[in-house]
Design a protein around this motif. Structure first.
Motif, PDB file in Angstrom:
ATOM      1  N   CYS A 333       0.834  -1.214   0.000  1.00 15.37           N
ATOM      2  CA  CYS A 333       0.000   0.000   0.000  1.00 15.37           C
ATOM      3  C   CYS A 333       0.861   1.254   0.000  1.00 15.37           C
ATOM      4  N   LEU A 334       1.923   1.244   0.791  1.00 15.63           N
ATOM      5  CA  LEU A 334       2.817   2.409   0.844  1.00 15.63           C
ATOM      6  C   LEU A 334       3.531   2.628  -0.488  1.00 15.63           C
ATOM      7  N   GLU A 335       3.934   1.525  -1.127  1.00 20.39           N
ATOM      8  CA  GLU A 335       4.594   1.630  -2.437  1.00 20.39           C
ATOM      9  C   GLU A 335       3.657   2.238  -3.475  1.00 20.39           C
ATOM     10  N   ARG A 336       2.417   1.757  -3.489  1.00 21.57           N
ATOM     11  CA  ARG A 336       1.459   2.252  -4.482  1.00 21.57           C
ATOM     12  C   ARG A 336       1.092   3.708  -4.207  1.00 21.57           C
ATOM     13  N   PHE A 337       1.016   4.056  -2.915  1.00 20.43           N
ATOM     14  CA  PHE A 337       0.669   5.431  -2.564  1.00 20.43           C
ATOM     15  C   PHE A 337       1.770   6.402  -2.992  1.00 20.43           C
ATOM     16  N   SER A 338       3.004   5.980  -2.832  1.00 21.92           N
ATOM     17  CA  SER A 338       4.129   6.854  -3.174  1.00 21.92           C
ATOM     18  C   SER A 338       4.459   6.833  -4.664  1.00 21.92           C
ATOM     19  N   LYS A 339       3.872   5.876  -5.401  1.00 20.92           N
ATOM     20  CA  LYS A 339       4.168   5.747  -6.833  1.00 20.92           C
ATOM     21  C   LYS A 339       3.395   6.801  -7.617  1.00 20.92           C
ATOM     22  N   LYS A 340       4.119   7.497  -8.502  1.00 22.04           N
ATOM     23  CA  LYS A 340       3.481   8.475  -9.364  1.00 22.04           C
ATOM     24  C   LYS A 340       3.015   7.794 -10.642  1.00 22.04           C
ATOM     25  N   THR A 341       1.756   7.981 -10.971  1.00 29.00           N
ATOM     26  CA  THR A 341       1.240   7.352 -12.176  1.00 29.00           C
ATOM     27  C   THR A 341       1.850   7.980 -13.423  1.00 29.00           C
ATOM     28  N   SER A 342       2.114   7.149 -14.404  1.00 26.24           N
ATOM     29  CA  SER A 342       2.702   7.644 -15.655  1.00 26.24           C
ATOM     30  C   SER A 342       1.633   8.069 -16.654  1.00 26.24           C
ATOM     31  N   SER A 343       0.384   7.845 -16.298  1.00 18.38           N
ATOM     32  CA  SER A 343      -0.700   8.174 -17.230  1.00 18.38           C
ATOM     33  C   SER A 343      -1.120   9.638 -17.079  1.00 18.38           C
ATOM     34  N   GLU A 344      -0.991  10.415 -18.127  1.00 17.23           N
ATOM     35  CA  GLU A 344      -1.399  11.828 -18.099  1.00 17.23           C
ATOM     36  C   GLU A 344      -2.892  11.943 -17.833  1.00 17.23           C
ATOM     37  N   PHE A 345      -3.662  11.035 -18.444  1.00 18.84           N
ATOM     38  CA  PHE A 345      -5.114  11.060 -18.249  1.00 18.84           C
ATOM     39  C   PHE A 345      -5.453  10.816 -16.787  1.00 18.84           C
ATOM     40  N   LEU A 346      -4.789   9.815 -16.205  1.00 19.83           N
ATOM     41  CA  LEU A 346      -5.072   9.465 -14.811  1.00 19.83           C
ATOM     42  C   LEU A 346      -4.709  10.621 -13.889  1.00 19.83           C
ATOM     43  N   ARG A 347      -3.591  11.298 -14.190  1.00 24.54           N
ATOM     44  CA  ARG A 347      -3.187  12.437 -13.360  1.00 24.54           C
ATOM     45  C   ARG A 347      -4.196  13.581 -13.499  1.00 24.54           C
ATOM     46  N   ARG A 348      -4.652  13.810 -14.726  1.00 25.91           N
ATOM     47  CA  ARG A 348      -5.506  14.972 -14.984  1.00 25.91           C
ATOM     48  C   ARG A 348      -6.938  14.753 -14.502  1.00 25.91           C
ATOM     49  N   LYS A 349      -7.466  13.569 -14.797  1.00 23.83           N
ATOM     50  CA  LYS A 349      -8.877  13.314 -14.507  1.00 23.83           C
ATOM     51  C   LYS A 349      -9.092  12.680 -13.127  1.00 23.83           C
ATOM     52  N   TRP A 350      -8.251  11.652 -12.835  1.00 22.56           N
ATOM     53  CA  TRP A 350      -8.498  10.871 -11.627  1.00 22.56           C
ATOM     54  C   TRP A 350      -7.385  11.049 -10.599  1.00 22.56           C
ATOM     55  N   GLY A 351      -6.429  11.950 -10.872  1.00 21.38           N
ATOM     56  CA  GLY A 351      -5.243  12.061 -10.024  1.00 21.38           C
ATOM     57  C   GLY A 351      -5.563  12.173  -8.553  1.00 21.38           C
ATOM     58  N   ASN A 352      -6.362  13.199  -8.160  1.00 24.37           N
ATOM     59  CA  ASN A 352      -6.677  13.407  -6.754  1.00 24.37           C
ATOM     60  C   ASN A 352      -7.488  12.267  -6.184  1.00 24.37           C
ATOM     61  N   LEU A 353      -8.432  11.783  -6.984  1.00 25.02           N
ATOM     62  CA  LEU A 353      -9.261  10.674  -6.528  1.00 25.02           C
ATOM     63  C   LEU A 353      -8.422   9.425  -6.297  1.00 25.02           C
ATOM     64  N   SER A 354      -7.545   9.105  -7.271  1.00 24.92           N
ATOM     65  CA  SER A 354      -6.693   7.923  -7.158  1.00 24.92           C
ATOM     66  C   SER A 354      -5.777   8.034  -5.947  1.00 24.92           C
ATOM     67  N   LEU A 355      -5.192   9.226  -5.752  1.00 32.59           N
ATOM     68  CA  LEU A 355      -4.307   9.449  -4.615  1.00 32.59           C
ATOM     69  C   LEU A 355      -5.069   9.295  -3.301  1.00 32.59           C
ATOM     70  N   PHE A 356      -6.265   9.867  -3.275  1.00 29.69           N
ATOM     71  CA  PHE A 356      -7.085   9.776  -2.065  1.00 29.69           C
ATOM     72  C   PHE A 356      -7.448   8.325  -1.759  1.00 29.69           C
ATOM     73  N   GLN A 357      -7.823   7.583  -2.814  1.00 29.00           N
ATOM     74  CA  GLN A 357      -8.183   6.172  -2.611  1.00 29.00           C
ATOM     75  C   GLN A 357      -7.002   5.369  -2.072  1.00 29.00           C
ATOM     76  N   ARG A 358      -5.814   5.624  -2.616  1.00 34.59           N
ATOM     77  CA  ARG A 358      -4.626   4.908  -2.138  1.00 34.59           C
ATOM     78  C   ARG A 358      -4.309   5.277  -0.701  1.00 34.59           C
ATOM     79  N   LEU A 359      -4.448   6.568  -0.363  1.00 32.37           N
ATOM     80  CA  LEU A 359      -4.201   7.009   1.017  1.00 32.37           C
ATOM     81  C   LEU A 359      -5.205   6.368   1.970  1.00 32.37           C
ATOM     82  N   GLU A 360      -6.472   6.389   1.564  1.00 29.14           N
ATOM     83  CA  GLU A 360      -7.523   5.806   2.414  1.00 29.14           C
ATOM     84  C   GLU A 360      -7.281   4.311   2.618  1.00 29.14           C
TER      85      GLU A 360
END
Length: 605
Positions: A333-360
């Motif tokens: 979980c810590l590895e995935r949370f600290s990993k930056k996604t390489s997908s521009e779409f994921l960063r732009r559209k789902w970035g905050n959501l994805s980060l929040f989900q990983r943190l949660e």
């Protein structure tokens, strides 16, 4: 002995004549080579032999060989190698043989011999060196692996490599590394055979003796090694290492599946198995017809893989509820949370959501493991750090309090709790420091005393900070107190200037031990004053020399320079200081002092 040396020098004459005749070396250089060779020969022919002499001999000959090569390239002359280089190589091999016979147990010497042969000798000669070395050092698996790899990769002899591995396994029947490398070698051999077959088929040629059974081409020999190895070496870690090797070879899909199935069947109760199975979900690709084509689809597929991975971990912690299993899940979980996604779409559209989900998800995982009392001390500190990074002070304090209850004698846990209190500007910082000292042994409390003083300097009055330092000096003894005294003196100068620093110095000057830096700080503080007093400098130097005069030559030299350079110094004292230094300093320190003093008198310092 002189006759032997003369004979060996005469043996060199043909090659030296050739070197001079073809213009690689001048007559003067040849004479220099003969002189150096005579010295080296004498050292390895005398009665008392030293390994360093043999090494120096070999190194000189290697340097000579490399120089000859460079000069050949420069004048573009490539003939007469038999008479020159080969003669030198044979001589060096003779020296290596003598040295390795006398110092048989020196593995580094044998490895130097191997390196030399790889560069300068023939493959047949190196094969003999390996054979002799392994006869003496058969108890070292790494040497067997080195020899087998050389046979496989350099001599291209898979049969010789196989024989070496089989012999090695007779000496080390339970060595995991030997089995891994043997397994890898057989897969490499099968891959090589498959490529040869493809080339023959492309050229439409008869395979003849190169036609091998299909089982061999599919890696059946590697499968046999795998089966034998897991019957002797237990544990998921070894199993996973073989699977990792097999995955490097695309043709071994059936073998990979067999190893993977066995891993799940034989090691269900090992966290490493579950960890591997879960992480494998991240690597499993979709079927060709289901391959995502757009960036959005690829991003969604990556999220689905991660969800599948977490589902496996959830099943794992239910099936195997141990601290080790939770550790694997939390680390993921810590590895995935600290990993930056390489997908521009994921960063732009789902970035905050994805980060929040990983943190949660990470927080929930920590909380579940904590409720089951299956969190290690290290993971409590990781949890606190994660909460602090997101300014979740209340939760961080709750976790820190639990951590200090479970690990009362851990200075790291108390540091984390105090960090939370300080960052959240809690009024209970002083109380918590006092509480920590009750539970911890005095010899481990130094970091806490320093933290308390540093915090107090920014948050409390000078009187409060000094009171903390005074308490610390009484509580911390021995070598640990050295750092504390340096910190106390630094603080005194920062907060109250020279007068305060001198007062602290006076109060500590009889409380041993000290560091040289303690006295040097005070000397530096004195020098920074407008009216730098030589009387005070002498006092500081004398006190420093009382503690370190027998070991620190630099102190004596600085004292002499001070007397010479200070406006109120007494140069006539320098001679007396010099003789005092000579009486007190011992061994290398005395020699260093004499050298520095001579350099100074000569005007070099």
């Amino acid at each position: 002995m002189a006759e032997i040396i003369q004979e060996r020098i005469e043996d060199r004459i043909p090659e030296l004549e050739q070197l001079e005749r073809i213009g690689l070396f001048s007559h003067a250089e040849i004479k220099a080579i003969i002189k150096k060779a005579s010295d080296l020969e004498y050292k390895i022919q005398r009665r008392a032999l030293f390994k360093e002499d043999f090494i120096n001999y070999v190194q000189y000959e290697i340097n000579l060989l490399e120089l000859i090569q460079r000069r050949r390239r420069r004048i573009k002359y490539s003939f007469k190698k038999d008479e020159i280089e080969h003669s030198i190589v044979r001589r060096v091999q003779g020296v290596f043989r003598r040295a390795s016979a006398k110092w048989k147990d020196d593995v580094q010497l044998w490895l130097s011999y191997v390196v030399f042969c790889k560069k300068w000798a023939t493959k047949a000669q190196l094969s003999k060196v390996f054979s002799t070395m392994l006869a003496i050092h058969s108890n070292k698996p790494a040497l067997w692996i080195m020899a087998a790899k050389w046979e496989m990769e350099d001599r291209l002899s898979s049969e010789s490599a196989r024989q070496l591995f089989l012999r090695a396994l007779r000496f080390h029947p339970e060595c995991p590394k030997l089995y891994q490398e043997y397994f890898r070698m057989e897969l490499m051999h099968a891959e090589k055979l498959r490529k040869e077959k493809e080339e023959f088929e492309k050229a439409d040629m008869d395979m003849g003796d190169f036609d091998h059974p299909e089982e061999i081409l599919k890696g059946e020999l590697a499968r046999i090694i795998y089966k034998n190895s897991i019957s002797k070496i237990k544990g998921a870690e070894f199993h996973v290492s073989l699977l990792s090797v097999a995955q490097l070879f695309d043709f071994a899909k059936d073998l990979q599946k067999e190893i993977y199935d066995d891993l799940q069947a034989l090691h269900t109760d090992d966290p490493l198995t579950w960890d591997y199975v879960a992480r494998r979900e991240l690597e499993i690709e979709s079927q060709p017809e289901e391959q995502p084509s757009t960036k959005q689809a690829k991003a969604a597929e990556a999220c689905r893989r991660e969800e599948r991975c977490c589902a496996v971990y959830e099943e794992a912690v239910k099936t195997l509820p141990t601290e080790a299993m939770w550790k694997c899940y939390i680390n993921f979980c810590l590895e995935r949370f600290s990993k930056k996604t390489s997908s521009e779409f994921l960063r732009r559209k789902w970035g905050n959501l994805s980060l929040f989900q990983r943190l949660e998800r990470t927080m929930i995982t920590f909380r579940k493991a904590h409720e089951l009392r299956l969190l290690s001390e290290f993971h409590y500190t990781q949890w606190i750090e994660l909460l602090l990074r997101h300014d979740l002070f209340a939760e961080a304090l709750e976790v820190a309090e639990t951590g200090t209850e479970l690990f009362k004698d851990s200075v790291t846990m108390w540091q984390k709790k105090l960090q939370v209190l300080i960052e959240s500007k809690s009024p209970d910082v002083d109380k918590s420091f006092e509480e920590a000292f009750v539970h911890l042994k005095p010899q481990v409390c130094l970091p806490l005393w320093i933290s308390w003083a540093e915090w107090s300097e920014g948050a409390k009055s000078q009187e409060d900070t000094e009171a903390i330092f005074k308490k610390a000096i009484l509580a911390v003894t021995g070598a640990n107190s050295v750092t504390l005294k340096d910190k106390y003196l630094d603080w005194a100068y920062r907060s109250g200037g020279y007068r305060k620093a001198r007062a602290v110095f006076k109060s500590l000057q009889e409380i041993r031990p000290f560091s040289v830096e303690f006295f040097r700080k005070m000397i530096q503080f004195e020098k920074e004053q407008e009216s730098c007093k030589m009387l005070n400098l002498r006092e500081y130097y004398e006190r420093a020399l009382r503690e370190f005069g027998s070991v620190d030559s630099d102190l004596w030299m600085d004292y002499i320079k001070e007397e010479l350079n200070h406006p109120l110094g007494r140069p006539e004292n320098c001679g007396q200081i010099y003789w005092r230094a000579m009486k007190m300093l011992q061994g290398e320190s005395a020699e260093a002092f004499v050298a520095k003093h001579a350099m100074h008198q000569a005007g070099h310092q």
